[in-house]
Design a protein around this motif. Structure first.
Motif, PDB file in Angstrom:
ATOM      1  N   GLU A 169       0.491  -4.214  -3.743  1.00 28.03           N
ATOM      2  CA  GLU A 169       0.092  -3.480  -4.947  1.00 28.03           C
ATOM      3  C   GLU A 169      -1.343  -2.981  -4.867  1.00 28.03           C
ATOM      4  OE1 GLU A 169       0.866  -5.236  -8.784  1.00 28.03           O
ATOM      5  OE2 GLU A 169       2.708  -6.119  -8.021  1.00 28.03           O
ATOM      6  N   VAL A 170      -2.197  -3.717  -4.172  1.00 28.46           N
ATOM      7  CA  VAL A 170      -3.605  -3.334  -4.142  1.00 28.46           C
ATOM      8  C   VAL A 170      -4.012  -2.699  -2.815  1.00 28.46           C
ATOM      9  CG1 VAL A 170      -4.305  -5.048  -5.830  1.00 28.46           C
ATOM     10  CG2 VAL A 170      -4.324  -5.645  -3.417  1.00 28.46           C
ATOM     11  N   ASP A 171      -3.033  -2.358  -1.993  1.00 27.71           N
ATOM     12  CA  ASP A 171      -3.318  -1.726  -0.720  1.00 27.71           C
ATOM     13  C   ASP A 171      -3.820  -0.301  -0.948  1.00 27.71           C
ATOM     14  OD1 ASP A 171      -3.269  -2.517   1.844  1.00 27.71           O
ATOM     15  OD2 ASP A 171      -1.360  -1.613   2.331  1.00 27.71           O
ATOM     16  N   PHE A 172      -4.607   0.183  -0.001  1.00 29.17           N
ATOM     17  CA  PHE A 172      -4.936   1.609  -0.020  1.00 29.17           C
ATOM     18  C   PHE A 172      -3.676   2.360   0.408  1.00 29.17           C
ATOM     19  CE2 PHE A 172      -9.418   0.176   0.710  1.00 29.17           C
ATOM     20  CZ  PHE A 172      -9.890   0.632  -0.512  1.00 29.17           C
ATOM     21  N   ALA A 173      -3.038   3.010  -0.540  1.00 23.70           N
ATOM     22  CA  ALA A 173      -1.762   3.657  -0.229  1.00 23.70           C
ATOM     23  C   ALA A 173      -1.999   4.937   0.575  1.00 23.70           C
ATOM     24  CB  ALA A 173      -1.031   3.989  -1.525  1.00 23.70           C
ATOM     25  N   PRO A 174      -1.163   5.198   1.564  1.00 25.63           N
ATOM     26  CA  PRO A 174      -1.332   6.422   2.347  1.00 25.63           C
ATOM     27  C   PRO A 174      -0.532   7.597   1.792  1.00 25.63           C
ATOM     28  CG  PRO A 174       0.252   5.033   3.417  1.00 25.63           C
ATOM     29  CD  PRO A 174      -0.145   4.330   2.148  1.00 25.63           C
ATOM     30  N   MET A 175       0.308   7.360   0.799  1.00 25.48           N
ATOM     31  CA  MET A 175       1.114   8.468   0.277  1.00 25.48           C
ATOM     32  C   MET A 175       1.364   8.302  -1.226  1.00 25.48           C
ATOM     33  SD  MET A 175       4.927   9.726   1.386  1.00 25.48           S
ATOM     34  CE  MET A 175       4.485   9.932   3.097  1.00 25.48           C
ATOM     35  N   VAL A 220       6.129  19.197  -8.402  1.00 22.78           N
ATOM     36  CA  VAL A 220       5.978  18.004  -7.555  1.00 22.78           C
ATOM     37  C   VAL A 220       4.731  18.188  -6.694  1.00 22.78           C
ATOM     38  CG1 VAL A 220       6.983  16.652  -5.663  1.00 22.78           C
ATOM     39  CG2 VAL A 220       8.457  17.527  -7.486  1.00 22.78           C
ATOM     40  N   ALA A 221       3.965  17.140  -6.553  1.00 18.93           N
ATOM     41  CA  ALA A 221       2.783  17.178  -5.675  1.00 18.93           C
ATOM     42  C   ALA A 221       2.752  15.911  -4.828  1.00 18.93           C
ATOM     43  CB  ALA A 221       1.503  17.286  -6.493  1.00 18.93           C
ATOM     44  N   VAL A 222       2.166  16.036  -3.661  1.00 24.10           N
ATOM     45  CA  VAL A 222       2.016  14.907  -2.735  1.00 24.10           C
ATOM     46  C   VAL A 222       0.548  14.823  -2.336  1.00 24.10           C
ATOM     47  CG1 VAL A 222       2.665  13.998  -0.466  1.00 24.10           C
ATOM     48  CG2 VAL A 222       4.371  15.153  -1.863  1.00 24.10           C
ATOM     49  N   SER A 223       0.047  13.617  -2.179  1.00 25.13           N
ATOM     50  CA  SER A 223      -1.340  13.457  -1.723  1.00 25.13           C
ATOM     51  C   SER A 223      -1.463  12.197  -0.890  1.00 25.13           C
ATOM     52  CB  SER A 223      -2.296  13.408  -2.924  1.00 25.13           C
ATOM     53  OG  SER A 223      -2.127  12.199  -3.635  1.00 25.13           O
ATOM     54  N   GLY A 224      -2.647  11.980  -0.384  1.00 29.12           N
ATOM     55  CA  GLY A 224      -2.939  10.769   0.391  1.00 29.12           C
ATOM     56  C   GLY A 224      -2.807  10.988   1.875  1.00 29.12           C
ATOM     57  N   CYS A 225      -1.637  11.447   2.302  1.00 25.51           N
ATOM     58  CA  CYS A 225      -1.347  11.602   3.720  1.00 25.51           C
ATOM     59  C   CYS A 225      -1.693  13.008   4.214  1.00 25.51           C
ATOM     60  CB  CYS A 225       0.125  11.308   3.970  1.00 25.51           C
ATOM     61  SG  CYS A 225       1.211  12.253   2.893  1.00 25.51           S
TER      62      CYS A 225
END
Lengths: 277, 162
Positions: free
Chosen positions: A181-187, A205-210
């Motif tokens: 839950e507290v991980d730096f999410a990549p997506m 729809v939008a995507v971020s992180g990766c």
């Protein structure tokens, strides 16, 4: 070695902007969680804490969030549920319990780091930024801000507030991929859907992180006029993969780009179908 | 070029003259508050947690000048060996302390949790401690300690609803 040349804590945003324009090495200081960790930082700090930018309000169908409001401020404010439960979900999965007391909405937007949880939701929520520049205040949509390369755009400008229009018939969905839950999410994936009965009349729809920055998935428009089903959600997931293939990046060794490409359709479909149903 | 600042630390106002790049962690430890532990310096481990105006903050990722004029509580402000805080007592009694390095930061996070939520469930406890790592991995006993402390504090306040 960190070298802070000078420190100012002006009482008004316009004074902060003036100071920043008088030095090529000036940096605005919001929460400080990022700047304080830059080991080779050499700059004049302009602390925004006295500029009156820590405010949250709901008025005229909009949620207005001052740039110095922290994630915790938002989580504790009753108006923050306005954009939908998924907005609170995105807020509460930001970092860990302590860092949420420090990181600010303005600092997060200015930094636009890949693990900024709200990037995808703000894209689909039609959010905008109130920005101060030499000629006065101006508004820019969050999507244009992202398209304009945020760091370039923010030269000689200061973010004052984030504005989110509150639309009653809009559902916000959010999902993130992480180990814990507290991980730096990549997506991150976010969707906003409006329906008439069971028929979708608008879908974003939008995507971020990766990715180098958050992006809208144009394939989401295929949902318009249809009933949202698992298979329709999976179709948009495949469209997302088609649009983003080859652009996926990851700094997290637990999630190599090839793996992220594999799971992208699932994360998008889960966001759309799991979140909205 | 030094800057002046005033901090209310554990109820007492103090004045300092510091380089503007000084982190709150370094200011506090130099001033004698060595219960504030110097861990990761990245805002990840939570060993340096203090309260600023009642909220837990990583003092390693905050410039001291950001806290000018504000109220800071360190572990020294909660209790001492002669007069421990109920949270400290509970950690000792449940055997929740192994090497002890993470404990001051954890106790500051627990204090903030119990101040706003006197009866947290396990998920809420784990969430509140999500920014405090224990490399001895003694999490189970620590959660027991938080539950015990919460019960004792509620009982002390006359809230006997269990």
């Amino acid at each position: 070695m960190r070298k802070i040349l000078d420190y100012h804590a002006p009482a008004a945003p316009i004074d902060a902007l003036r100071i920043s324009q008088s030095s090529t090495k000036a940096r605005f200081l919001a929460g400080g969680s990022y700047l304080s960790r830059e080991k080779t930082l050499e700059c004049t700090l302009i602390d925004l804490k006295n500029c009156g930018l820590a405010h949250i309000s709901e008025a005229n169908g909009n949620l207005r969030i001052g740039a110095m409001s922290t994630i915790t401020d938002l989580l504790l404010h009753p108006a923050s549920s306005g954009p939908g439960k998924a907005f609170l979900q995105a807020l509460s999965s930001t970092g860990h319990a302590i860092v949420r007391n420090q990181i600010t909405i303005g600092g997060s937007i200015a930094g636009m780091l890949p693990w900024f949880n709200l990037a995808a939701p703000l894209m689909v929520l039609d959010a905008s930024l109130l920005v101060l520049e030499s000629s006065g205040e101006t508004t820019i949509s969050f999507r244009s801000f992202v398209a304009n390369k945020p760091r370039e755009y923010l030269k000689n400008r200061l973010i004052l507030a984030l504005n989110i229009p509150l639309v009653s018939d809009r559902e916000l969905c959010f999902s993130r991929l992480s180990l814990t839950e507290v991980d730096f999410a990549p997506m991150f994936a976010a969707a906003s859907i409006s329906r008439e009965g069971e028929t979708v009349k608008a879908a974003y729809v939008a995507v971020s992180g990766c990715l180098p920055g958050p992006v809208m998935i144009s394939g989401a428009s295929e949902l318009i006029g249809k009933k949202l089903s698992r298979s329709e959600a999976e179709t948009v997931g495949q469209a997302a993969l088609h649009e983003l293939q080859g652009k996926i990046i990851s700094a997290n060794p637990n999630f190599p780009p090839a793996y992220l490409e594999e799971v992208l359709p699932v994360v998008v479909a889960d966001c759309l179908y799991g979140g909205a149903n | 070029m030094k800057k002046n600042l005033k901090l209310q630390i554990n109820g007492t106002w103090k004045e300092f003259s510091i380089e503007p790049g000084t982190l709150l962690l370094d200011l506090l430890r130099t001033a004698g508050y060595q219960g504030v532990k110097d861990g990761c310096r990245e805002g990840e481990c939570g060993a340096c947690t203090v309260h600023i105006d009642g909220r837990p903050i990583n003092s390693c990722t905050l410039f001291a000048l950001q806290a000018d004029g504000r109220s800071i509580t360190t572990i020294e402000g909660l209790g001492n060996p002669d007069h421990p805080h109920p949270i400290q007592e509970a950690f000792v009694e449940t055997g929740a302390v192994q090497c002890g390095f993470c404990i001051p930061g954890k106790i500051m996070s627990v204090k903030a949790l119990l101040d706003r939520n006197p009866d947290p469930d396990e998920h809420q406890i784990r969430e509140a401690l999500s920014g405090n790592l224990c490399r001895c991995t003694g999490y189970v006993k620590q959660i027991e300690a938080v539950k015990l402390a919460a019960r004792r504090i509620r009982e002390k306040k006359g809230d006997h609803h269990e």
